[in-house]
Design a protein around this motif. Structure first.
Motif, PDB file in Angstrom:
ATOM      1  N   PRO A   1     -14.765  73.900  42.162  1.00  0.00           N
ATOM      2  CA  PRO A   1     -14.412  73.725  40.745  1.00  0.00           C
ATOM      3  C   PRO A   1     -14.668  74.991  39.922  1.00  0.00           C
ATOM      4  N   GLU A   2     -15.757  75.711  40.243  1.00  0.00           N
ATOM      5  CA  GLU A   2     -16.054  76.943  39.513  1.00  0.00           C
ATOM      6  C   GLU A   2     -14.952  77.975  39.715  1.00  0.00           C
ATOM      7  N   GLN A   3     -14.457  78.091  40.935  1.00  0.00           N
ATOM      8  CA  GLN A   3     -13.391  79.053  41.192  1.00  0.00           C
ATOM      9  C   GLN A   3     -12.109  78.649  40.478  1.00  0.00           C
ATOM     10  N   SER A   4     -11.854  77.365  40.404  1.00  0.00           N
ATOM     11  CA  SER A   4     -10.684  76.881  39.678  1.00  0.00           C
ATOM     12  C   SER A   4     -10.765  77.248  38.196  1.00  0.00           C
ATOM     13  N   VAL A   5     -11.968  77.127  37.616  1.00  0.00           N
ATOM     14  CA  VAL A   5     -12.153  77.496  36.215  1.00  0.00           C
ATOM     15  C   VAL A   5     -11.980  79.002  36.040  1.00  0.00           C
ATOM     16  N   ARG A   6     -12.517  79.790  36.973  1.00  0.00           N
ATOM     17  CA  ARG A   6     -12.335  81.249  36.896  1.00  0.00           C
ATOM     18  C   ARG A   6     -10.864  81.629  36.960  1.00  0.00           C
ATOM     19  N   ASP A   7     -10.109  80.932  37.806  1.00  0.00           N
ATOM     20  CA  ASP A   7      -8.668  81.191  37.894  1.00  0.00           C
ATOM     21  C   ASP A   7      -7.976  80.862  36.574  1.00  0.00           C
ATOM     22  N   SER A   8      -8.398  79.785  35.932  1.00  0.00           N
ATOM     23  CA  SER A   8      -7.827  79.416  34.632  1.00  0.00           C
ATOM     24  C   SER A   8      -8.169  80.452  33.567  1.00  0.00           C
ATOM     25  N   ILE A   9      -9.409  80.957  33.618  1.00  0.00           N
ATOM     26  CA  ILE A   9      -9.839  81.978  32.655  1.00  0.00           C
ATOM     27  C   ILE A   9      -8.969  83.229  32.791  1.00  0.00           C
ATOM     28  N   ALA A  10      -8.592  83.546  34.009  1.00  0.00           N
ATOM     29  CA  ALA A  10      -7.789  84.751  34.252  1.00  0.00           C
ATOM     30  C   ALA A  10      -6.412  84.679  33.596  1.00  0.00           C
ATOM     31  N   THR A  11      -5.927  83.473  33.286  1.00  0.00           N
ATOM     32  CA  THR A  11      -4.599  83.331  32.683  1.00  0.00           C
ATOM     33  C   THR A  11      -4.635  83.005  31.196  1.00  0.00           C
ATOM     34  N   MET A  12      -5.842  82.854  30.619  1.00  0.00           N
ATOM     35  CA  MET A  12      -5.953  82.487  29.204  1.00  0.00           C
ATOM     36  C   MET A  12      -5.685  83.690  28.294  1.00  0.00           C
ATOM     37  N   ASP A  13      -5.155  83.388  27.112  1.00  0.00           N
ATOM     38  CA  ASP A  13      -4.991  84.435  26.101  1.00  0.00           C
ATOM     39  C   ASP A  13      -6.268  84.511  25.261  1.00  0.00           C
ATOM     40  N   ARG A  14      -6.271  85.388  24.284  1.00  0.00           N
ATOM     41  CA  ARG A  14      -7.462  85.644  23.483  1.00  0.00           C
ATOM     42  C   ARG A  14      -7.948  84.393  22.749  1.00  0.00           C
ATOM     43  N   ASP A  15      -7.048  83.666  22.113  1.00  0.00           N
ATOM     44  CA  ASP A  15      -7.441  82.452  21.393  1.00  0.00           C
ATOM     45  C   ASP A  15      -7.953  81.379  22.346  1.00  0.00           C
ATOM     46  N   GLY A  16      -7.312  81.260  23.489  1.00  0.00           N
ATOM     47  CA  GLY A  16      -7.747  80.287  24.488  1.00  0.00           C
ATOM     48  C   GLY A  16      -9.139  80.596  25.003  1.00  0.00           C
ATOM     49  N   LEU A  17      -9.417  81.885  25.232  1.00  0.00           N
ATOM     50  CA  LEU A  17     -10.746  82.287  25.698  1.00  0.00           C
ATOM     51  C   LEU A  17     -11.812  82.017  24.644  1.00  0.00           C
ATOM     52  N   ARG A  18     -11.520  82.349  23.387  1.00  0.00           N
ATOM     53  CA  ARG A  18     -12.485  82.085  22.316  1.00  0.00           C
ATOM     54  C   ARG A  18     -12.754  80.591  22.189  1.00  0.00           C
ATOM     55  N   ASN A  19     -11.708  79.788  22.267  1.00  0.00           N
ATOM     56  CA  ASN A  19     -11.851  78.337  22.192  1.00  0.00           C
ATOM     57  C   ASN A  19     -12.660  77.816  23.385  1.00  0.00           C
ATOM     58  N   PHE A  20     -12.375  78.320  24.588  1.00  0.00           N
ATOM     59  CA  PHE A  20     -13.087  77.897  25.803  1.00  0.00           C
ATOM     60  C   PHE A  20     -14.580  78.189  25.682  1.00  0.00           C
ATOM     61  N   ILE A  21     -14.935  79.389  25.239  1.00  0.00           N
ATOM     62  CA  ILE A  21     -16.341  79.793  25.144  1.00  0.00           C
ATOM     63  C   ILE A  21     -17.081  78.968  24.094  1.00  0.00           C
ATOM     64  N   THR A  22     -16.483  78.809  22.922  1.00  0.00           N
ATOM     65  CA  THR A  22     -17.174  78.080  21.852  1.00  0.00           C
ATOM     66  C   THR A  22     -17.241  76.578  22.133  1.00  0.00           C
ATOM     67  N   THR A  23     -16.209  76.020  22.738  1.00  0.00           N
ATOM     68  CA  THR A  23     -16.187  74.590  23.012  1.00  0.00           C
ATOM     69  C   THR A  23     -17.129  74.209  24.150  1.00  0.00           C
ATOM     70  N   ASN A  24     -17.067  74.939  25.262  1.00  0.00           N
ATOM     71  CA  ASN A  24     -17.835  74.558  26.451  1.00  0.00           C
ATOM     72  C   ASN A  24     -19.267  75.066  26.475  1.00  0.00           C
ATOM     73  N   TYR A  25     -19.526  76.203  25.835  1.00  0.00           N
ATOM     74  CA  TYR A  25     -20.855  76.803  25.939  1.00  0.00           C
ATOM     75  C   TYR A  25     -21.529  77.015  24.591  1.00  0.00           C
ATOM     76  N   ARG A  26     -20.814  76.747  23.506  1.00  0.00           N
ATOM     77  CA  ARG A  26     -21.358  76.913  22.151  1.00  0.00           C
ATOM     78  C   ARG A  26     -22.006  78.282  21.988  1.00  0.00           C
ATOM     79  N   ALA A  27     -21.379  79.275  22.580  1.00  0.00           N
ATOM     80  CA  ALA A  27     -21.874  80.650  22.507  1.00  0.00           C
ATOM     81  C   ALA A  27     -21.132  81.386  21.400  1.00  0.00           C
ATOM     82  N   PRO A  28     -21.811  82.313  20.756  1.00  0.00           N
ATOM     83  CA  PRO A  28     -21.123  83.083  19.711  1.00  0.00           C
ATOM     84  C   PRO A  28     -20.076  84.012  20.322  1.00  0.00           C
ATOM     85  N   VAL A  29     -18.963  84.161  19.615  1.00  0.00           N
ATOM     86  CA  VAL A  29     -17.879  85.012  20.084  1.00  0.00           C
ATOM     87  C   VAL A  29     -17.601  86.050  18.999  1.00  0.00           C
ATOM     88  N   ASP A  30     -17.592  87.307  19.397  1.00  0.00           N
ATOM     89  CA  ASP A  30     -17.268  88.386  18.466  1.00  0.00           C
ATOM     90  C   ASP A  30     -15.761  88.385  18.257  1.00  0.00           C
TER      91      ASP A  30
END
Length: 144
Positions: free
Chosen positions: A92-121
């Motif tokens: 499952p982790e590799q599947s998520v990494r593969d998805s991350i590789a195809t995300m655009d900037r907004d998708g990545l920011r949304n993924f980080i803030t939604t799943n990890y509640r981490a600050p995004v510059d």
């Protein structure tokens, strides 16, 4: 011709007693696979894992060998997991990494803030956001 004699416990791994001395009263160790610790508790840990744990001098110390607690079945089997296991390509982790590789900037920011509640510059580029997202997946895993 000699008979082979199987001595119970003869091939057991030698354990290193480790005591938890951390700040919190209880600590769940997910990094080394040693489970729940209570401050002052001593566990018998396999030497490879104990060596890594004892680097964290504010969390763990080498304990007296007599004080290690026996496991629930009465045997002193050491605990801990050696982290050299290779991850499967279809994990499952590799599947998520593969998805991350195809995300655009907004998708990545949304993924980080939604799943990890981490600050995004907001000024970060796609490459930096991908690196941050993969680092978070590697560090914390995935939910579910």
């Amino acid at each position: 011709m000699q008979d082979v004699v199987n001595v119970v416990g003869a091939s057991r791994v030698v354990a290193t007693p480790v005591e938890y001395i951390g700040k919190t009263d209880e600590y769940l160790d997910a990094l080394y696979g040693t489970g729940l610790w209570v401050r002052g508790q001593v566990k018998a840990v396999i030497p490879e894992v104990a060596a890594k744990m004892l680097v964290h001098i504010d969390q763990y110390v080498r304990a007296d060998p007599v004080s290690a607690e026996p496991t629930s079945d009465g045997l002193d089997e050491p605990i801990g997991q050696v982290a050299d296991k290779r991850e499967r390509a279809d994990s499952p982790e590799q599947s998520v990494r593969d998805s991350i590789a195809t995300m655009d900037r907004d998708g990545l920011r949304n993924f980080i803030t939604t799943n990890y509640r981490a600050p995004v510059d907001g000024r970060s580029g796609v490459a930096a956001l991908r690196e941050q997202a993969v680092r978070l997946v590697d560090q914390f895993g995935i939910a579910g």
